[in-house]
Design an enzyme around this catalytic site. Structure first.
Site, PDB file in Angstrom:
ATOM      1  N   GLU A  26      -7.896   4.863  10.023  1.00  0.00           N
ATOM      2  CA  GLU A  26      -7.715   4.397   8.425  1.00  0.00           C
ATOM      3  C   GLU A  26      -9.026   4.118   8.066  1.00  0.00           C
ATOM      4  O   GLU A  26      -9.398   3.027   8.062  1.00  0.00           O
ATOM      5  CB  GLU A  26      -6.920   3.798   8.721  1.00  0.00           C
ATOM      6  CG  GLU A  26      -6.297   2.817   8.852  1.00  0.00           C
ATOM      7  CD  GLU A  26      -6.399   1.418   8.746  1.00  0.00           C
ATOM      8  OE1 GLU A  26      -6.521   1.202   7.470  1.00  0.00           O
ATOM      9  OE2 GLU A  26      -6.681   0.316   9.010  1.00  0.00           O
ATOM     10  N   GLN A  79      -3.816   3.127   1.118  1.00  0.00           N
ATOM     11  CA  GLN A  79      -4.425   3.897   2.476  1.00  0.00           C
ATOM     12  C   GLN A  79      -4.597   4.995   3.274  1.00  0.00           C
ATOM     13  O   GLN A  79      -3.579   5.587   3.091  1.00  0.00           O
ATOM     14  CB  GLN A  79      -3.035   2.524   3.070  1.00  0.00           C
ATOM     15  CG  GLN A  79      -3.540   3.340   4.860  1.00  0.00           C
ATOM     16  CD  GLN A  79      -2.562   2.353   5.699  1.00  0.00           C
ATOM     17  OE1 GLN A  79      -1.334   2.533   5.499  1.00  0.00           O
ATOM     18  NE2 GLN A  79      -2.833   1.596   6.766  1.00  0.00           N
ATOM     19  N   HIS A 137       3.802   6.847   3.740  1.00  0.00           N
ATOM     20  CA  HIS A 137       4.482   5.452   3.637  1.00  0.00           C
ATOM     21  C   HIS A 137       4.384   4.493   2.647  1.00  0.00           C
ATOM     22  O   HIS A 137       3.475   5.569   1.805  1.00  0.00           O
ATOM     23  CB  HIS A 137       4.755   5.439   5.451  1.00  0.00           C
ATOM     24  CG  HIS A 137       3.484   4.361   5.882  1.00  0.00           C
ATOM     25  ND1 HIS A 137       2.193   5.532   5.833  1.00  0.00           N
ATOM     26  CD2 HIS A 137       3.165   3.162   4.966  1.00  0.00           C
ATOM     27  CE1 HIS A 137       1.723   3.749   6.114  1.00  0.00           C
ATOM     28  NE2 HIS A 137       1.462   3.274   5.901  1.00  0.00           N
ATOM     29  N   HIS A 169       0.869  -1.259  -0.294  1.00  0.00           N
ATOM     30  CA  HIS A 169      -0.177   0.038  -0.081  1.00  0.00           C
ATOM     31  C   HIS A 169       1.030   1.083   0.710  1.00  0.00           C
ATOM     32  O   HIS A 169       2.639   1.139   0.201  1.00  0.00           O
ATOM     33  CB  HIS A 169      -1.089  -0.063   1.635  1.00  0.00           C
ATOM     34  CG  HIS A 169       0.149   0.739   2.184  1.00  0.00           C
ATOM     35  ND1 HIS A 169      -0.367  -0.682   3.064  1.00  0.00           N
ATOM     36  CD2 HIS A 169       0.443   0.807   3.146  1.00  0.00           C
ATOM     37  CE1 HIS A 169       0.878  -0.841   4.578  1.00  0.00           C
ATOM     38  NE2 HIS A 169       0.939   0.522   4.569  1.00  0.00           N
ATOM     39  N   GLU A 179       7.228   0.252   5.474  1.00  0.00           N
ATOM     40  CA  GLU A 179       6.515   0.032   6.260  1.00  0.00           C
ATOM     41  C   GLU A 179       6.198  -1.469   5.839  1.00  0.00           C
ATOM     42  O   GLU A 179       6.710  -2.156   4.244  1.00  0.00           O
ATOM     43  CB  GLU A 179       4.938   0.086   6.841  1.00  0.00           C
ATOM     44  CG  GLU A 179       4.046  -1.038   7.330  1.00  0.00           C
ATOM     45  CD  GLU A 179       2.732   0.042   7.295  1.00  0.00           C
ATOM     46  OE1 GLU A 179       2.757   0.828   7.205  1.00  0.00           O
ATOM     47  OE2 GLU A 179       1.917  -1.357   7.876  1.00  0.00           O
TER      48      GLU A 179
HETATM   49  C1  MC0 Z   1       8.626  12.079  10.290  1.00  0.00           C
HETATM   50  N1  MC0 Z   1       9.526  12.172   9.060  1.00  0.00           N
HETATM   51  C2  MC0 Z   1       9.180  11.809   8.058  1.00  0.00           C
HETATM   52  C3  MC0 Z   1       8.128  11.211   8.687  1.00  0.00           C
HETATM   53  N2  MC0 Z   1       7.934  11.430  10.057  1.00  0.00           N
HETATM   54  N3  MC0 Z   1       9.985  11.346   7.705  1.00  0.00           N
HETATM   55  C4  MC0 Z   1       9.598  10.518   5.967  1.00  0.00           C
HETATM   56  N4  MC0 Z   1       7.962  10.405   6.346  1.00  0.00           N
HETATM   57  C5  MC0 Z   1       7.456  10.177   7.146  1.00  0.00           C
HETATM   58  N5  MC0 Z   1       6.024  10.311   7.178  1.00  0.00           N
HETATM   59  C6  MC0 Z   1      11.034  13.139   9.767  1.00  0.00           C
HETATM   60  C7  MC0 Z   1      10.747  14.101  10.358  1.00  0.00           C
HETATM   61  O1  MC0 Z   1      10.291  15.155   9.113  1.00  0.00           O
HETATM   62  C8  MC0 Z   1      11.742  14.833  10.846  1.00  0.00           C
HETATM   63  O2  MC0 Z   1      13.638  14.613  10.018  1.00  0.00           O
HETATM   64  C9  MC0 Z   1      11.816  12.843  11.759  1.00  0.00           C
HETATM   65  O3  MC0 Z   1      11.595  12.268  10.572  1.00  0.00           O
HETATM   66  C10 MC0 Z   1      11.596  13.667  12.990  1.00  0.00           C
HETATM   67  O4  MC0 Z   1      10.861  14.298  12.648  1.00  0.00           O
HETATM   68  P1  MC0 Z   1       9.510  13.993  14.129  1.00  0.00           P
HETATM   69  O5  MC0 Z   1       8.126  14.122  13.388  1.00  0.00           O
HETATM   70  O6  MC0 Z   1      10.025  14.763  15.416  1.00  0.00           O
HETATM   71  O7  MC0 Z   1       8.705  13.027  14.638  1.00  0.00           O
HETATM   72  P2  MC0 Z   1       9.498  11.271  15.461  1.00  0.00           P
HETATM   73  O8  MC0 Z   1      11.026  11.455  15.601  1.00  0.00           O
HETATM   74  O9  MC0 Z   1       8.969  11.592  16.451  1.00  0.00           O
HETATM   75  O10 MC0 Z   1       8.490  10.710  14.548  1.00  0.00           O
HETATM   76  C11 MC0 Z   1       8.854  10.535  13.245  1.00  0.00           C
HETATM   77  C12 MC0 Z   1       9.076   8.804  13.416  1.00  0.00           C
HETATM   78  C13 MC0 Z   1       7.503   8.154  13.325  1.00  0.00           C
HETATM   79  C14 MC0 Z   1       8.914   7.999  11.618  1.00  0.00           C
HETATM   80  C15 MC0 Z   1      10.015   7.434  14.291  1.00  0.00           C
HETATM   81  O11 MC0 Z   1       6.584   8.641  12.979  1.00  0.00           O
HETATM   82  C16 MC0 Z   1       7.042   6.677  13.939  1.00  0.00           C
HETATM   83  O12 MC0 Z   1       7.393   5.949  15.114  1.00  0.00           O
HETATM   84  N6  MC0 Z   1       6.556   6.357  12.474  1.00  0.00           N
HETATM   85  C17 MC0 Z   1       5.995   4.971  12.188  1.00  0.00           C
HETATM   86  C18 MC0 Z   1       4.596   4.772  12.584  1.00  0.00           C
HETATM   87  C19 MC0 Z   1       3.100   5.015  11.790  1.00  0.00           C
HETATM   88  O13 MC0 Z   1       3.837   6.111  11.146  1.00  0.00           O
HETATM   89  N7  MC0 Z   1       2.069   4.895  12.655  1.00  0.00           N
HETATM   90  C20 MC0 Z   1       1.274   6.168  11.889  1.00  0.00           C
HETATM   91  C21 MC0 Z   1       0.952   5.129   9.905  1.00  0.00           C
HETATM   92  P3  MC0 Z   1      13.957  15.880  10.999  1.00  0.00           P
HETATM   93  O14 MC0 Z   1      15.534  16.136   8.795  1.00  0.00           O
HETATM   94  O15 MC0 Z   1      12.852  17.595  10.128  1.00  0.00           O
HETATM   95  O16 MC0 Z   1      15.198  15.890  11.550  1.00  0.00           O
HETATM   96  S1  MC0 Z   1      -0.233   3.895  10.792  1.00  0.00           S
HETATM   97  C22 MC0 Z   1      -0.013   2.618   9.599  1.00  0.00           C
HETATM   98  O17 MC0 Z   1      -0.131   2.826   8.735  1.00  0.00           O
HETATM   99  C23 MC0 Z   1      -1.277   1.031  10.051  1.00  0.00           C
HETATM  100  C24 MC0 Z   1      -2.354   1.412  10.661  1.00  0.00           C
HETATM  101  C25 MC0 Z   1      -0.694   0.060   8.835  1.00  0.00           C
HETATM  102  O18 MC0 Z   1      -0.401   0.110   8.200  1.00  0.00           O
HETATM  103  O19 MC0 Z   1      -1.366  -0.703   8.942  1.00  0.00           O
END
Ligand code: MC0
Length: 144
Positions: free
Chosen positions: A47, A63, A87, A11, A137
């Protein structure tokens, strides 16, 4: 030649502010249909998965993701970047084996073990800083 690790694009995850409005857009513009909807408290989203096509080991979807609050991954993303691609989810055959291999290769894992994802899949995220700025992912589809 196909990848030994990734079997398909499962996705494309798209951050949106209003899930119902975005679903309607994809239904009317592209003729997609909703395969499933869920609120995932652990991931901070509600979602919907919109079916696109069959693919090896599962199917492929769009998604749509609306955050449950601003202090969630998708909420922060919307504040920082606005609506858009959040993502990419790739299909894998064995998610725990894939995580182990990627960790050994030095890829930064967000999830050391798989978690519950949409449509009953097992999912795990790789950190965007390890994947050229793309939040990535892994998805092992239910029943596969
Ligand atoms: C943040 N950053 C990204 C980003 N989100 N880069 C690319 N794509 C993304 N989606 C970058 C920011 O620009 C920043 O870069 C750095 O990461 C830190 O960002 P932050 O805003 O301070 O955020 P953090 O560090 O608190 O968290 C970022 C992180 C988090 C990726 C670790 O979003 C995470 O754990 N994501 C995984 C879970 C998730 O996204 N769940 C929702 C979908 P700079 O360069 O400015 O430092 S759930 C889903 O999809 C499920 C339901 C499914 O598929 O079944």
């Amino acid at each position: 030649m196909s990848s030994p690790l990734l079997t398909r694009i499962d996705h494309v995850g798209i951050a949106c502010r209003n899930l119902d409005a975005s679903i309607e857009f994809y239904e009317t513009t592209f003729g997609l249909t909703v395969a499933g909807r869920e609120t995932n408290e652990a991931q901070g989203v509600k979602e919907a998965m919109l079916y696109v096509a069959d693919a090896p080991g599962g199917a492929s979807y769009v998604q749509l993701l609306e955050p449950l609050s601003p202090d969630t991954p998708v909420g922060k993303f919307l504040d920082n970047r606005g609506e858009g691609v959040h993502h990419i989810g790739y299909g894998v055959v064995d998610i725990e084996a894939a995580l182990s291999q990627l960790k050994d290769d030095g890829i930064r894992l967000i999830d050391e073990r798989s978690r519950h994802g949409s449509l009953g899949a097992a999912i795990a995220f790789l950190h965007p800083k390890s994947v050229g700025g793309v939040l990535t992912e892994l998805v092992q589809a239910a029943g596969h």
